[in-house]
Design a protein around this motif. Structure first.
Motif, mmCIF file in Angstrom:
data_model
loop_
_atom_site.group_PDB
_atom_site.id
_atom_site.type_symbol
_atom_site.label_atom_id
_atom_site.label_comp_id
_atom_site.label_asym_id
_atom_site.label_seq_id
_atom_site.Cartn_x
_atom_site.Cartn_y
_atom_site.Cartn_z
ATOM 1 N N THR A 1 -60.881 54.206 -13.963
ATOM 2 C CA THR A 1 -59.863 53.237 -13.582
ATOM 3 C C THR A 1 -58.502 53.936 -13.533
ATOM 4 O O THR A 1 -58.334 55.014 -14.103
ATOM 5 N N PRO A 2 -57.506 53.335 -12.876
ATOM 6 C CA PRO A 2 -56.190 53.986 -12.792
ATOM 7 C C PRO A 2 -55.590 54.222 -14.175
ATOM 8 O O PRO A 2 -55.715 53.392 -15.077
ATOM 9 N N ALA A 3 -54.955 55.361 -14.346
ATOM 10 C CA ALA A 3 -54.313 55.714 -15.608
ATOM 11 C C ALA A 3 -52.822 55.886 -15.382
ATOM 12 O O ALA A 3 -52.398 56.537 -14.422
ATOM 13 N N GLY A 4 -52.027 55.272 -16.237
ATOM 14 C CA GLY A 4 -50.583 55.433 -16.163
ATOM 15 C C GLY A 4 -50.151 56.762 -16.765
ATOM 16 O O GLY A 4 -50.973 57.557 -17.229
ATOM 17 N N PRO A 5 -48.867 57.039 -16.792
ATOM 18 C CA PRO A 5 -48.384 58.293 -17.381
ATOM 19 C C PRO A 5 -48.484 58.265 -18.899
ATOM 20 O O PRO A 5 -48.621 57.201 -19.515
ATOM 21 N N LEU B 1 -39.519 60.165 -19.566
ATOM 22 C CA LEU B 1 -38.779 61.098 -18.714
ATOM 23 C C LEU B 1 -38.652 60.558 -17.290
ATOM 24 O O LEU B 1 -37.571 60.621 -16.683
ATOM 25 N N ALA B 2 -39.753 60.019 -16.736
ATOM 26 C CA ALA B 2 -39.697 59.456 -15.384
ATOM 27 C C ALA B 2 -38.761 58.256 -15.333
ATOM 28 O O ALA B 2 -38.028 58.069 -14.354
ATOM 29 N N PHE B 3 -38.766 57.449 -16.373
ATOM 30 C CA PHE B 3 -37.866 56.284 -16.437
ATOM 31 C C PHE B 3 -36.411 56.727 -16.386
ATOM 32 O O PHE B 3 -35.607 56.195 -15.607
ATOM 33 N N LEU B 4 -36.057 57.706 -17.215
ATOM 34 C CA LEU B 4 -34.671 58.168 -17.257
ATOM 35 C C LEU B 4 -34.251 58.778 -15.912
ATOM 36 O O LEU B 4 -33.156 58.507 -15.407
ATOM 37 N N ALA B 5 -35.139 59.596 -15.336
ATOM 38 C CA ALA B 5 -34.792 60.280 -14.092
ATOM 39 C C ALA B 5 -34.665 59.298 -12.929
ATOM 40 O O ALA B 5 -33.670 59.314 -12.190
ATOM 41 N N CYS C 1 -36.921 53.268 -6.851
ATOM 42 C CA CYS C 1 -36.768 54.160 -7.999
ATOM 43 C C CYS C 1 -36.693 53.371 -9.310
ATOM 44 O O CYS C 1 -37.326 53.739 -10.305
ATOM 45 N N VAL C 2 -35.922 52.296 -9.312
ATOM 46 C CA VAL C 2 -35.789 51.498 -10.536
ATOM 47 C C VAL C 2 -37.114 50.850 -10.906
ATOM 48 O O VAL C 2 -37.526 50.856 -12.079
ATOM 49 N N PHE C 3 -37.809 50.293 -9.922
ATOM 50 C CA PHE C 3 -39.104 49.670 -10.196
ATOM 51 C C PHE C 3 -40.097 50.702 -10.729
ATOM 52 O O PHE C 3 -40.817 50.445 -11.703
ATOM 53 N N ALA C 4 -40.145 51.869 -10.085
ATOM 54 C CA ALA C 4 -41.065 52.914 -10.534
ATOM 55 C C ALA C 4 -40.698 53.412 -11.924
ATOM 56 O O ALA C 4 -41.579 53.690 -12.743
ATOM 57 N N SER D 1 -41.783 50.799 -14.491
ATOM 58 C CA SER D 1 -43.245 50.841 -14.578
ATOM 59 C C SER D 1 -43.706 52.056 -15.366
ATOM 60 O O SER D 1 -44.687 51.993 -16.118
ATOM 61 N N ALA D 2 -43.000 53.191 -15.199
ATOM 62 C CA ALA D 2 -43.392 54.418 -15.903
ATOM 63 C C ALA D 2 -43.195 54.291 -17.401
ATOM 64 O O ALA D 2 -44.065 54.702 -18.189
ATOM 65 N N VAL D 3 -42.066 53.736 -17.835
ATOM 66 C CA VAL D 3 -41.834 53.621 -19.271
ATOM 67 C C VAL D 3 -42.787 52.601 -19.892
ATOM 68 O O VAL D 3 -43.126 52.683 -21.074
ATOM 69 N N ALA D 4 -43.253 51.631 -19.084
ATOM 70 C CA ALA D 4 -44.251 50.672 -19.558
ATOM 71 C C ALA D 4 -45.667 51.230 -19.452
ATOM 72 O O ALA D 4 -46.616 50.576 -19.887
ATOM 73 N N ARG D 5 -45.806 52.411 -18.844
ATOM 74 C CA ARG D 5 -47.091 53.090 -18.685
ATOM 75 C C ARG D 5 -48.091 52.228 -17.912
ATOM 76 O O ARG D 5 -49.285 52.188 -18.223
ATOM 77 N N ALA D 6 -47.592 51.544 -16.893
ATOM 78 C CA ALA D 6 -48.456 50.711 -16.054
ATOM 79 C C ALA D 6 -49.344 51.601 -15.182
ATOM 80 O O ALA D 6 -48.950 52.713 -14.810
ATOM 81 N N PRO D 7 -50.545 51.152 -14.849
ATOM 82 C CA PRO D 7 -51.439 51.974 -14.021
ATOM 83 C C PRO D 7 -50.865 52.332 -12.659
ATOM 84 O O PRO D 7 -51.196 53.363 -12.101
ATOM 85 N N HIS D 8 -50.011 51.461 -12.110
ATOM 86 C CA HIS D 8 -49.451 51.749 -10.784
ATOM 87 C C HIS D 8 -48.212 52.629 -10.850
ATOM 88 O O HIS D 8 -47.627 52.962 -9.816
ATOM 89 N N ALA D 9 -47.788 53.035 -12.041
ATOM 90 C CA ALA D 9 -46.525 53.760 -12.190
ATOM 91 C C ALA D 9 -46.563 55.131 -11.528
ATOM 92 O O ALA D 9 -45.581 55.560 -10.916
ATOM 93 N N ARG D 10 -47.688 55.840 -11.630
ATOM 94 C CA ARG D 10 -47.740 57.196 -11.091
ATOM 95 C C ARG D 10 -47.635 57.213 -9.560
ATOM 96 O O ARG D 10 -46.805 57.955 -9.020
#
Length: 348
Positions: free
Chosen positions: A151-155, A162-166, A219-222, A225-234
């Motif tokens: 299944t999809p894996a988040g970061p 790091l992705a959230f901050l950037a 960028c903000v949505f991604a 999503s990355a800091v929440a480690r959602a599967p769609h974040a990557r």
């Protein structure tokens, strides 16, 4: 949820169609202008002299790479639904304004009727294919048959932060420049965002303000999503960083070409901020790409994709009890700041 085989094949075909459309326009520009001159135009070097107006930008080159990657991912991985969705969303963002801007008087003056007709047909096809990709990703989902279907894996936790901050910082910088644009040149509103005769844009792309705002929101949505480690974040984060990168790279090319670093201290404050924004955009995009390149650990079944908690009130145990037939979870495997104010005004 993962994709059925039919949905994966359909998504790959749609992505390939979009890649072919972009490739045809890129080949047209290279053939008519030459790659060297086209690269200078993409970089915003205003001393470029061309026989004909280009129809593409550097973002199109990135989109071609994205479409090819999504097509390959759809064929190889059953967890490619998010990749199809983000490719469809970005395509709608880039191609939708063409439905009403290609027929403007400014376009009539810059491009031939035949070229504009082909561009309009391609815009309709791209919008339809993008919508079909999103529908396919939603309608073709199914639960995994067993624990061997990944299944999809988040970061991972660190990569997500790091992705959230950037990405969120990059989105904030883009929005800040758009606010500055409105304050400095209010007479270009709303053409700067929806197109019009006072704003020049390339034939197959959106108005500059529209493109920047949409990229900032992506960028903000991604990032969130990355800091929440959602599967769609990557997928969302990788595509956002890829589209973000050209604006920074071309900004750095302008800086080097005009020797701005040699006289950085003598530049006006706004021009200094523009220089710093270009370098920051490159660093933010590269940081997000590196952070999201490798998936994090697969979450336990039943966990919420945003919070990581189970369906109940308490957190889900890190290692769920073993049940026959399921097994244990396995480890997991695009604009930029506006040109400096000393250069031609927006709409050049």
């Amino acid at each position: 949820m993962i994709l059925t085989r039919g949905a994966r094949v359909t998504g790959a075909v749609l992505s390939a169609v979009l890649a072919v459309i972009v490739a045809c326009w890129l080949i047209r520009d290279v053939d008519a202008i030459g790659f060297g001159q086209l690269w200078r135009y993409w970089s915003g070097l205003y001393d470029t002299r061309m026989r004909t107006a280009p129809t593409t930008s550097g973002t199109d080159l990135v989109l071609f790479v994205v479409y090819v990657a999504v097509a390959v991912a759809a064929l190889r991985a059953a967890s490619a639904a998010s990749a199809l969705v983000v490719a469809g969303v970005v395509t709608l963002t880039v191609r939708l304004p063409g439905l009403w801007t290609i027929g403007s008087r400014r376009m009539e003056a810059a491009y031939s009727d035949d070229l504009r007709s082909r561009a309009l047909i391609c815009a309709f096809v791209a919008v339809a294919a993008a919508a079909a990709m999103i529908i396919t990703a939603g309608a073709g989902r199914r639960p995994p048959a067993d624990s061997y279907e990944r299944t999809p894996a988040g970061p991972g936790p660190g990569a997500g932060v790091l992705a959230f901050l950037a990405l969120c910082a990059a989105g904030a910088v883009l929005i800040a420049w758009e606010i500055r644009q409105l304050v400095r040149d209010p007479e270009f509103f709303p053409d700067w965002y929806v197109g019009g005769d006072r704003i020049a844009q390339y034939l197959t792309g959106p108005p500059p303000g529209w493109a920047t705002v949409m990229l900032a929101l992506l960028c903000v949505f991604a990032g969130i999503s990355a800091v929440a480690r959602a599967p769609h974040a990557r997928p969302f984060g990788l595509v956002a960083a890829a589209v973000l990168l050209p604006g920074g790279v071309f900004g750095v090319v302008r800086i080097v070409h005009y020797d701005m670093l040699d006289h950085f201290g003598d530049l006006p404050t706004e021009l200094q901020l523009s220089v710093l924004s270009s370098f920051f955009q490159v660093l933010a995009a590269l940081a997000a790409l590196i952070a999201l390149a490798v998936p994090g650990p697969v979450r336990a079944p039943g966990q919420d994709p945003w919070t990581g908690t189970g369906p109940g009130w308490g957190p889900t145990p890190a290692t769920p009890p073993h049940h026959p037939g399921y097994g244990y979870p396995q480890g997991g495997g695009g604009f930029g700041p506006p040109p400096p104010p000393s250069q031609p005004p927006p709409g050049w």
